[in-house]
Design an enzyme around this catalytic site. Structure first.
Site, PDB file in Angstrom:
ATOM      1  N   LYS A 148       0.841  -1.209   0.000  1.00 25.79           N
ATOM      2  CA  LYS A 148       0.000   0.000   0.000  1.00 25.79           C
ATOM      3  C   LYS A 148       0.877   1.261   0.000  1.00 25.79           C
ATOM      4  O   LYS A 148       0.680   2.157  -0.817  1.00 25.79           O
ATOM      5  CB  LYS A 148      -0.927   0.008   1.237  1.00 25.79           C
ATOM      6  CG  LYS A 148      -1.868  -1.195   1.276  1.00 25.79           C
ATOM      7  CD  LYS A 148      -2.770  -1.184   2.488  1.00 25.79           C
ATOM      8  CE  LYS A 148      -2.071  -1.477   3.795  1.00 25.79           C
ATOM      9  NZ  LYS A 148      -1.463  -2.832   3.864  1.00 25.79           N
ATOM     10  N   THR A 149       1.853   1.284   0.909  1.00 20.06           N
ATOM     11  CA  THR A 149       2.744   2.448   0.998  1.00 20.06           C
ATOM     12  C   THR A 149       3.542   2.601  -0.296  1.00 20.06           C
ATOM     13  O   THR A 149       3.762   3.717  -0.772  1.00 20.06           O
ATOM     14  CB  THR A 149       3.723   2.259   2.189  1.00 20.06           C
ATOM     15  OG1 THR A 149       2.941   1.949   3.341  1.00 20.06           O
ATOM     16  CG2 THR A 149       4.554   3.488   2.436  1.00 20.06           C
ATOM     17  N   ARG A 202       6.461  -8.228   1.860  1.00 14.18           N
ATOM     18  CA  ARG A 202       7.335  -7.839   2.976  1.00 14.18           C
ATOM     19  C   ARG A 202       7.884  -9.086   3.685  1.00 14.18           C
ATOM     20  O   ARG A 202       9.065  -9.147   4.027  1.00 14.18           O
ATOM     21  CB  ARG A 202       6.607  -6.950   3.974  1.00 14.18           C
ATOM     22  CG  ARG A 202       7.550  -6.538   5.111  1.00 14.18           C
ATOM     23  CD  ARG A 202       6.882  -5.708   6.166  1.00 14.18           C
ATOM     24  NE  ARG A 202       6.553  -4.384   5.672  1.00 14.18           N
ATOM     25  CZ  ARG A 202       5.426  -3.754   5.955  1.00 14.18           C
ATOM     26  NH1 ARG A 202       4.534  -4.318   6.722  1.00 14.18           N
ATOM     27  NH2 ARG A 202       5.204  -2.554   5.471  1.00 14.18           N
ATOM     28  N   THR A 229      -5.248  -1.234   7.401  1.00 11.76           N
ATOM     29  CA  THR A 229      -5.358  -2.692   7.441  1.00 11.76           C
ATOM     30  C   THR A 229      -6.755  -3.083   7.920  1.00 11.76           C
ATOM     31  O   THR A 229      -7.097  -4.253   7.927  1.00 11.76           O
ATOM     32  CB  THR A 229      -4.317  -3.262   8.435  1.00 11.76           C
ATOM     33  OG1 THR A 229      -4.369  -2.480   9.638  1.00 11.76           O
ATOM     34  CG2 THR A 229      -2.924  -3.204   7.865  1.00 11.76           C
ATOM     35  N   ASP A 241      -0.983   6.872   6.807  1.00 18.27           N
ATOM     36  CA  ASP A 241      -1.002   5.429   7.033  1.00 18.27           C
ATOM     37  C   ASP A 241      -1.891   5.157   8.248  1.00 18.27           C
ATOM     38  O   ASP A 241      -2.053   6.043   9.101  1.00 18.27           O
ATOM     39  CB  ASP A 241       0.444   4.960   7.291  1.00 18.27           C
ATOM     40  CG  ASP A 241       0.602   3.460   7.067  1.00 18.27           C
ATOM     41  OD1 ASP A 241      -0.359   2.821   6.574  1.00 18.27           O
ATOM     42  OD2 ASP A 241       1.681   2.926   7.382  1.00 18.27           O
TER      43      ASP A 241
END
Ligand code: ADP
Length: 343
Positions: free
Chosen positions: A70-71, A224, A164, A115
């Site tokens: 997302k980031t 990740r 999230t 975020d």
């Protein structure tokens, strides 16, 4: 990492520790961002259309489990549009004044990335509504009957946000993301393999293909996690003077307690607790969290998405239950009622 308190707005390299750790592996161009094809296509249309009209892209919300990119999408949008991005997060904005100061310090055309937007409190959210809708900041001066509102014109900006827990984002806030609300999906094994190959190249590692395959099988379909496993396997190979292959990956991950489908010790403890303490469920989230001495949010955000994706547990209105696969995975025999369900 320095011990200084993170600033409310973080720019460039000064992001959270997790982001800094993955920085060298973060895709810097669209071509390097593997998968999520539908989202990429939608974003590219959105950005191109805005550019052709000479305007700013509208506000966009990304949601999905942690580590899915997302980031990274926010960074890519900033690069693609050549606009500076200010980064902050829900928990860092504690007071209405924090948000007001962030918004009034934006330059025309800037991108603001928030975020964990679900962690903004209600009164702060309400300041965001007019800012997103009409580019104004409503400030209340004074208290009681003499209170009055003054309206400040904000520089035009694009809000990008990530969460999230989309269910915890209020619907008035969600509906103001006029550019779209995009759900990131888990990646396929093939996509993760490509990501690991790229990361191995950036890190200058010699691999034989089998290492990438093994990591992708166990990485919870999450970039990740895959990058984290690659780095741990690299360390293991280096210290034990081994080649970075399937066997080394297996040994490195075993040491971390990761099993053959990528479950961590906390995932397995969750399955075992449902089986042993709650007769397979259903058990409510609060009760389960208390039994595990874990935060409800951790279970919901980190453990559950993958366990559900793998079909090991299911979430029903009455709580979480172990599936027949879940029983098998922890080496227990499947209870009769679930066997009947299978027939
Ligand atoms: P999120 O914001 O969803 O938690 P990030 O955008 O921080 O996730 O992604 C975590 C890391 O995973 C990034 O630093 C990057 O290295 C890697 N990554 C994420 N998505 C992709 C992708 N589509 N292709 C390649 N690498 C990715």
């Amino acid at each position: 990492m320095s011990s200084k308190k993170p600033s409310k707005v973080i720019e460039g390299q000064e992001e959270t520790e997790a982001l800094v750790l993955g920085e060298e592996l973060r895709p810097a161009r669209w071509e390097e961002y593997i998968g999520q094809e539908i989202i990429k296509e939608n974003l590219q249309i959105l950005l191109r259309a805005a550019k052709e009209r000479g305007g700013l892209p509208e506000h966009i919300l990304f949601y999905g489990p942690p580590g899915l990119g997302k980031t990274t999408l926010a960074h890519l949008i900033s690069k693609e549009t050549g606009r500076a991005m200010k980064i902050t997060s829900g928990p860092a904005i504690e007071k209405v004044g924090d948000l007001a100061s962030i918004l009034t310090n934006l330059a025309a055309g800037d991108i603001l990335f928030i975020d964990e937007i679900h962690r903004l409190n209600k009164s702060i959210e309400e300041v965001l509504y007019p800012a997103m809708e009409s580019g104004t900041l409503d400030i209340i001066i004074g208290k009681g009957p003499s209170a009055r509102t003054i309206q400040l014109e904000l520089p035009p900006f694009t809000l990008l946000a990530a969460t999230t827990r989309v269910a915890s984002v209020s619907s008035p806030l969600r509906s103001r993301f006029s550019g779209g609300v995009f759900r990131l999906e888990f990646y396929s094994e093939e996509e993760i393999e490509k990501i690991v190959k790229r990361s191995a190249k950036i890190l200058g590692l010699k691999t034989d293909g089998s290492a990438e395959r093994e990591i992708s099988k166990r990485s919870r379909f999450t970039p990740r996690t895959a990058n984290y496993f690659l780095k741990r396997a690299r360390d293991f190979a280096q210290v034990h003077k081994q080649d970075l292959d399937q066997e080394t990956v297996g040994r490195a991950l075993k040491l971390l307690g990761i099993d053959e489908v990528g479950l961590s010790p906390s995932d397995r403890r969750l399955l075992e607790t449902i089986a042993h303490k709650f007769s397979g469920g259903p058990v409510g989230l609060g009760t389960l969290a208390a039994a595990l001495s874990e935060e409800e949010a951790t279970i919901e955000e980190f453990n559950e998405p993958y366990l559900i994706q793998m079909g090991l547990i299911e979430r029903t209105p009455r709580g979480r239950s172990l599936t027949s696969h879940g029983y098998k995975h922890i080496g227990l025999s499947v209870p009769k009622n679930l066997q009947e369900k299978l027939l």
